[in-house]
Design a protein around this motif. Structure first.
Motif, PDB file in Angstrom:
ATOM      1  N   GLY A  68       9.089  -4.307  -1.889  1.00  0.00           N
ATOM      2  CA  GLY A  68       8.145  -5.207  -1.239  1.00  0.00           C
ATOM      3  C   GLY A  68       6.820  -5.292  -1.967  1.00  0.00           C
ATOM      4  O   GLY A  68       5.926  -6.030  -1.552  1.00  0.00           O
ATOM      5  N   GLY A  69       6.679  -4.520  -3.028  1.00  0.00           N
ATOM      6  CA  GLY A  69       5.430  -4.498  -3.770  1.00  0.00           C
ATOM      7  C   GLY A  69       4.487  -3.441  -3.221  1.00  0.00           C
ATOM      8  O   GLY A  69       4.612  -2.996  -2.081  1.00  0.00           O
ATOM      9  N   ALA A  70       3.570  -3.013  -4.058  1.00  0.00           N
ATOM     10  CA  ALA A  70       2.549  -2.033  -3.676  1.00  0.00           C
ATOM     11  C   ALA A  70       1.259  -2.394  -4.398  1.00  0.00           C
ATOM     12  O   ALA A  70       1.273  -3.067  -5.422  1.00  0.00           O
ATOM     13  CB  ALA A  70       3.009  -0.628  -4.037  1.00  0.00           C
ATOM     14  N   ASP A  71       0.139  -1.932  -3.849  1.00  0.00           N
ATOM     15  CA  ASP A  71      -1.154  -2.261  -4.428  1.00  0.00           C
ATOM     16  C   ASP A  71      -1.425  -1.437  -5.678  1.00  0.00           C
ATOM     17  O   ASP A  71      -1.162  -0.231  -5.711  1.00  0.00           O
ATOM     18  CB  ASP A  71      -2.275  -2.000  -3.415  1.00  0.00           C
ATOM     19  CG  ASP A  71      -2.203  -2.940  -2.218  1.00  0.00           C
ATOM     20  OD1 ASP A  71      -1.597  -4.017  -2.355  1.00  0.00           O
ATOM     21  OD2 ASP A  71      -2.740  -2.572  -1.163  1.00  0.00           O
ATOM     22  N   CYS A  72      -1.972  -2.091  -6.707  1.00  0.00           N
ATOM     23  CA  CYS A  72      -2.455  -1.409  -7.901  1.00  0.00           C
ATOM     24  C   CYS A  72      -3.645  -0.561  -7.476  1.00  0.00           C
ATOM     25  O   CYS A  72      -4.509  -1.028  -6.728  1.00  0.00           O
ATOM     26  CB  CYS A  72      -2.868  -2.425  -8.970  1.00  0.00           C
ATOM     27  SG  CYS A  72      -3.721  -1.699 -10.389  1.00  0.00           S
ATOM     28  N   GLU A  73      -3.692   0.680  -7.914  1.00  0.00           N
ATOM     29  CA  GLU A  73      -4.754   1.581  -7.488  1.00  0.00           C
ATOM     30  C   GLU A  73      -6.087   1.299  -8.184  1.00  0.00           C
ATOM     31  O   GLU A  73      -7.089   1.911  -7.833  1.00  0.00           O
ATOM     32  CB  GLU A  73      -4.315   3.036  -7.702  1.00  0.00           C
ATOM     33  CG  GLU A  73      -3.152   3.420  -6.812  1.00  0.00           C
ATOM     34  CD  GLU A  73      -2.644   4.828  -7.032  1.00  0.00           C
ATOM     35  OE1 GLU A  73      -3.227   5.587  -7.842  1.00  0.00           O
ATOM     36  OE2 GLU A  73      -1.642   5.183  -6.390  1.00  0.00           O
ATOM     37  N   ARG A  74      -6.111   0.380  -9.123  1.00  0.00           N
ATOM     38  CA  ARG A  74      -7.371   0.020  -9.794  1.00  0.00           C
ATOM     39  C   ARG A  74      -7.881  -1.346  -9.354  1.00  0.00           C
ATOM     40  O   ARG A  74      -9.025  -1.480  -8.942  1.00  0.00           O
ATOM     41  CB  ARG A  74      -7.199   0.050 -11.313  1.00  0.00           C
ATOM     42  CG  ARG A  74      -7.022   1.457 -11.816  1.00  0.00           C
ATOM     43  CD  ARG A  74      -7.299   1.581 -13.288  1.00  0.00           C
ATOM     44  NE  ARG A  74      -6.968   2.933 -13.716  1.00  0.00           N
ATOM     45  CZ  ARG A  74      -6.349   3.218 -14.835  1.00  0.00           C
ATOM     46  NH1 ARG A  74      -6.025   2.258 -15.679  1.00  0.00           N
ATOM     47  NH2 ARG A  74      -6.067   4.471 -15.130  1.00  0.00           N
TER      48      ARG A  74
END
Length: 97
Positions: A68-74
């Motif tokens: 489902g996708g995940a947020d880039c931590e930067r």
């Protein structure tokens, strides 16, 4: 074109079924004596001089994939594939290649 063959032919089951049932390979008892382990086990994990062997460093995953996708931590962009970069899971644009 080669003829299709059964996997049983390669395992020896089709050639000599009696040998597979008795545990011998169709030869004499002398052949089974060669499979015994020697008294001197030279493949032990401990060195002969008594030093201990260090454990190897476990492998670290360098990429993850989230359906489902995940947020880039930067940058915060939502992506399915993220790479490890200086401890952060980042998108391809933020990864220092």
């Amino acid at each position: 074109m080669p003829e299709d063959r059964s996997l049983d032919e390669f395992g020896g089951a089709g050639a000599d079924t009696g040998a597979a049932e008795t545990g011998t390979a169709g030869g004499t008892d002398d052949e089974t004596e060669t499979t015994e382990t020697p008294d001197d086990d030279s493949s032990s994990a401990e060195p002969d001089d008594g030093e201990s062997v260090e454990e190897p460093t476990p492998a670290t995953a360098t990429a993850t994939w989230t359906a489902g996708g995940a947020d880039c931590e930067r940058c915060g962009d939502r992506v399915e594939r993220r790479w490890l970069d200086d401890g952060d899971r980042v998108c391809p644009d933020c990864k220092s290649w």
